[in-house]
Design a protein around this motif. Structure first.
Motif, PDB file in Angstrom:
ATOM      1  N   ASP A   1      59.742  40.723  40.865  1.00 18.53           N
ATOM      2  CA  ASP A   1      59.409  40.131  42.159  1.00 18.53           C
ATOM      3  C   ASP A   1      59.685  41.187  43.235  1.00 18.53           C
ATOM      4  O   ASP A   1      60.605  41.982  43.079  1.00 18.53           O
TER       5      ASP A   1
ATOM      6  N   LYS B   1      60.897  41.426  46.912  1.00 19.61           N
ATOM      7  CA  LYS B   1      61.505  40.524  47.902  1.00 19.61           C
ATOM      8  C   LYS B   1      61.346  41.002  49.343  1.00 19.61           C
ATOM      9  O   LYS B   1      61.342  40.192  50.263  1.00 19.61           O
TER      10      LYS B   1
ATOM     11  N   GLY C   1      60.849  35.240  50.603  1.00 16.69           N
ATOM     12  CA  GLY C   1      60.825  34.442  49.378  1.00 16.69           C
ATOM     13  C   GLY C   1      60.204  35.189  48.215  1.00 16.69           C
ATOM     14  O   GLY C   1      60.333  34.789  47.066  1.00 16.69           O
TER      15      GLY C   1
ATOM     16  N   TYR D   1      66.449  30.096  35.668  1.00 15.55           N
ATOM     17  CA  TYR D   1      65.909  31.348  36.218  1.00 15.55           C
ATOM     18  C   TYR D   1      67.060  32.327  36.318  1.00 15.55           C
ATOM     19  O   TYR D   1      68.000  32.101  37.077  1.00 15.55           O
TER      20      TYR D   1
ATOM     21  N   ASN E   1      68.587  30.463  39.414  1.00  9.40           N
ATOM     22  CA  ASN E   1      67.892  29.373  40.075  1.00  9.40           C
ATOM     23  C   ASN E   1      67.629  28.309  39.016  1.00  9.40           C
ATOM     24  O   ASN E   1      67.683  28.595  37.811  1.00  9.40           O
TER      25      ASN E   1
ATOM     26  N   ARG F   1      64.828  26.443  38.642  1.00  9.67           N
ATOM     27  CA  ARG F   1      63.399  26.076  38.704  1.00  9.67           C
ATOM     28  C   ARG F   1      62.571  27.338  38.520  1.00  9.67           C
ATOM     29  O   ARG F   1      63.095  28.439  38.550  1.00  9.67           O
TER      30      ARG F   1
ATOM     31  N   GLY G   1      60.291  30.440  39.338  1.00  9.02           N
ATOM     32  CA  GLY G   1      60.255  31.342  40.478  1.00  9.02           C
ATOM     33  C   GLY G   1      58.889  31.360  41.143  1.00  9.02           C
ATOM     34  O   GLY G   1      57.878  31.071  40.515  1.00  9.02           O
ATOM     35  N   ASP G   2      58.902  31.714  42.404  1.00  9.40           N
ATOM     36  CA  ASP G   2      57.681  31.829  43.187  1.00  9.40           C
ATOM     37  C   ASP G   2      57.762  33.156  43.929  1.00  9.40           C
ATOM     38  O   ASP G   2      58.663  33.316  44.749  1.00  9.40           O
ATOM     39  N   PRO G   3      56.966  34.176  43.632  1.00  8.99           N
ATOM     40  CA  PRO G   3      55.672  34.163  42.955  1.00  8.99           C
ATOM     41  C   PRO G   3      55.674  34.576  41.481  1.00  8.99           C
ATOM     42  O   PRO G   3      54.596  34.816  40.942  1.00  8.99           O
ATOM     43  N   GLU G   4      56.824  34.601  40.804  1.00 12.22           N
ATOM     44  CA  GLU G   4      56.785  35.007  39.387  1.00 12.22           C
ATOM     45  C   GLU G   4      55.895  34.071  38.559  1.00 12.22           C
ATOM     46  O   GLU G   4      55.224  34.516  37.615  1.00 12.22           O
TER      47      GLU G   4
HETATM   48  N1  GLY Z   1      60.950  34.711  43.648  1.00 11.73           N
HETATM   49  C1  GLY Z   1      62.239  34.285  43.999  1.00 11.73           C
HETATM   50  C2  GLY Z   1      62.489  32.864  43.830  1.00 11.73           C
HETATM   51  O1  GLY Z   1      61.661  32.111  43.343  1.00 11.73           O
HETATM   52  O2  GLY Z   1      63.570  32.441  44.180  1.00 11.73           O
END
Ligand code: GLY
Ligand code: AMP
Length: 415
Positions: free
Chosen positions: A202, A204, A216, A259, A275, A277, A279-282
């Motif tokens: 990712d 950041k 994010g 995560y 995390n 949940r 990941g975003d944008p993974e």
């Molecule tokens: N890409 C970082 C996150 O989802 O926290």
């Protein structure tokens, strides 16, 4: 199978796109969704922070599996309520989601489980804060203990700024700086077993060359041609498995996506953060590469039916995602601007993140507006497709990074 997906971002658009590929899925409902998701699923505008409203919707639709995208409903106990009502749910209980909800809790679990991570102190007073900062020295890493929507972590050489940031929260974790490339590696767990996904990276920082403020996530790619060949195996053995076993032993099994944000340092791989949940944008690079039917996989995780040692099936293709951000993101994003030219070329996808539709016109409605994924036989081809698609999109004042996966693509060409 009837599935209800909770969330409205680029991650959820990618989850929805993967779920509808699964032949066992009969209906996909999303709450609240966005205009991109609406094109592939049935969206329901409800307040997803209202647990009872979600339960009511799930019952009314006779949902068999709920998949929770964002962290807030998890920390709010949505999964507990749904499971209590007999509805299978992919997402941890409030107690298990504390792995993301409290940095101090995550550190305690890692310590008890013997998971490698940065040395740290949890501090509540100015004296403790200063003592911790001086123990580790610069660069200083200060983390607010609770959920902070990406704004809780500061890495700085400025001691006064570090103190100021620390004093904004009643409890902070101050930790040793970890030097080395960062990798995101996800495990899908049924509370007892955990299956690793492939790693992704990712980006950041807001601007090219790792400059500008933390965001994010401005882009991602997968696979990682440069990663150690035993990265998945090592992370499973040293991070994912011990954490899942520790959570089970505590009586708060973790069911959902664990995560692991990792730093590959010269003293080994260490956890930067957990995390609870996807990941975003993974997700926007991992899910288009995943061949294992997603609805069945998440249902088996939700119902304790994963098999020890099972492996996921992946496409050999590479994926690169570039995020299109609003003017002013991340500090003060400008919203409500029309988005034109969304026309993915072959081998690319546009996932909508912060969008809405007003007067029939697609508009920006969040800081991260779109996530454009290109697929290809290598990272260079995947990048070219993502950048060709994103460069044709018009959104006033918007910006995106031009160096997502660039170094990895160049290195891959050299091999
Ligand atoms: N890409 C970082 C996150 O989802 O926290
Ligand atoms: P987090 O929310 O914990 O992922 O932190 C956000 C970002 O801050 C991470 O992706 C890293 O780039 C950086 N960061 C967090 N902890 C550390 C650390 N101990 N050493 C170096 N960088 C860190």
């Amino acid at each position: 199978m009837k599935v209800l997906l909770i969330g409205s971002g680029g991650r959820e658009h990618a989850l929805a796109a993967a779920l509808i590929q699964d032949p066992s899925l009969t209906e996909l409902h999303v709450a609240p969704g966005n205009p991109g998701i609406e094109a592939i699923a049935l969206c329901h505008v409800i307040d997803i922070d209202d647990n009872l409203a979600v339960l009511h919707l799930a019952k009314e639709l006779e949902i068999e599996l709920v998949v929770i995208g964002p962290e807030k409903p998890l920390v709010n106990g949505l999964a507990d309520l749904l499971r209590g009502a007999g509805i299978a749910c992919f997402g941890p209980s409030a107690a298990a989601a504390q792995l993301e909800g409290s940095k101090d809790f995550a550190k305690k679990v890692m310590s008890d489980a013997g998971v490698p991570t940065a040395k740290s102190f949890t501090c509540n007073t100015r004296d403790e804060i200063e003592a911790a900062l001086d123990t580790f020295g610069a660069p200083y890493v200060v983390k607010h203990d609770g959920l902070a929507a990406g704004k809780g972590v500061v890495v700085t050489d400025d001691r006064n700024f570090a103190i100021e940031h620390a004093l904004q929260s009643s409890q902070v974790v101050i930790e040793e700086f970890l030097d080395g490339p960062e990798v995101s590696l996800f495990g899908i767990s049924d509370g007892r077993h955990v299956i690793p996904m492939q790693p992704a990276q990712d980006f950041k920082r807001a601007y090219d060359g790792e400059l500008g403020p933390n965001t994010g996530g401005m882009g991602a790619y997968s696979p990682l041609p440069w990663a150690p060949s035993d990265l998945i195996e090592q992370t499973l053995a040293q991070v994912l498995n011990p954490t899942i076993q520790e959570m089970a032993a505590r009586g708060t099994p973790f069911v959902g996506l664990l995560y692991a944000g990792l730093a590959i340092t010269n003293k080994g791989t260490k956890v930067i953060e957990f995390n609870a949940r996807f990941g975003d944008p993974e997700s926007q690079v991992l899910l288009p590469r995943l061949k294992t039917p997603l609805a069945q996989l998440l249902f088996r995780a939700a119902t304790g039916a994963l098999i020890e040692g099972e492996e996921l099936e992946w496409s050999d293709e590479s994926a690169v995602t570039v995020v299109l951000a609003s003017a002013g993101y991340p500090t003060a994003p400008v919203l409500g601007e029309p988005i034109l030219g969304v026309d993915p070329i072959e081998g690319s996808f546009v996932y909508q993140a912060g969008t809405n539709r007003r007067d029939g016109i697609l508009r920006s409605a969040g800081g991260r507006v779109l996530a454009v994924t290109g697929m290809g036989s290598d990272l260079t081809e995947a990048r070219n497709r993502a950048y060709r698609t994103i460069s044709a999109i018009t959104l006033r004042g918007s910006h995106y990074r031009s160096d997502i996966a660039l170094n990895a693509a160049v290195a891959e060409q050299g091999n």
